[in-house]
Scaffold this active site. Structure first.
Site, mmCIF file in Angstrom:
data_model
loop_
_atom_site.group_PDB
_atom_site.id
_atom_site.type_symbol
_atom_site.label_atom_id
_atom_site.label_comp_id
_atom_site.label_asym_id
_atom_site.label_seq_id
_atom_site.Cartn_x
_atom_site.Cartn_y
_atom_site.Cartn_z
ATOM 1 N N GLU A 1 2.725 4.881 -0.941
ATOM 2 C CA GLU A 1 2.169 6.000 -2.006
ATOM 3 C C GLU A 1 1.259 6.835 -1.528
ATOM 4 O O GLU A 1 0.097 6.136 -1.358
ATOM 5 C CB GLU A 1 2.072 5.229 -3.446
ATOM 6 C CG GLU A 1 1.466 6.257 -4.364
ATOM 7 C CD GLU A 1 1.953 7.546 -4.544
ATOM 8 O OE1 GLU A 1 1.562 8.715 -4.460
ATOM 9 O OE2 GLU A 1 3.343 7.416 -5.005
ATOM 10 N N CYS B 1 7.759 10.531 -8.438
ATOM 11 C CA CYS B 1 6.338 10.534 -7.586
ATOM 12 C C CYS B 1 6.499 9.746 -6.446
ATOM 13 O O CYS B 1 5.770 9.781 -5.555
ATOM 14 C CB CYS B 1 5.390 10.099 -8.633
ATOM 15 S SG CYS B 1 5.019 11.116 -9.766
#
Length: 135
Positions: free
Chosen positions: A4, A38
């Protein structure tokens, strides 16, 4: 490895990775939910000699991605949320095509807010495509 990175998430594929599994993971992460999440993969970092074989397999497998209505269980890439999002994302893809080498661009239905899956190769680190979230 899935990382991420503030909306520019990377999947790192090492030289001993199972490329078939890597391709499945990349395609599902990048294009599932039309990339509107996301955790979507937007960068692939191929280590060692994996780059060319991975890119070939990835581009070939992307041809089988079904873009269509979210109500169809066969669909991987449904529509984006609205016309504004569609226009913005298509603009990013069009600009990227003029700046980078396109490895794959999919097809979409003619009606609805669909965006084709797109894969670019050798994207420079200073490029907006490398640095900025596409959402």
């Amino acid at each position: 490895v899935v990382a991420e990175l503030g909306g520019k998430n990377a999947i790192i594929v090492d030289s001993d990775a199972d490329l078939d599994e890597a391709v499945k993971g990349i395609l599902n992460s990048a294009f599932g939910y039309s990339g509107q999440k996301c955790s979507a993969c937007s960068r692939v970092i191929a280590v060692g000699n994996t780059y060319e074989p991975l890119l070939r397999r990835l581009s070939e497998a992307a041809k089988d991605i079904i873009v269509g209505p979210a109500s169809d269980p066969a669909t991987l890439v449904g529509p984006v949320i609205d016309a504004e999002s569609q226009e913005r994302i298509l603009g990013v893809i069009d600009r990227a095509e003029s700046e980078h080498q396109l490895a794959f661009r999919g097809k979409t239905p003619s009606h609805g807010f669909f965006v084709p899956p797109a894969i670019f190769r050798n994207v420079a680190l200073e490029s907006s495509l490398w640095r900025e979230e596409v959402f």
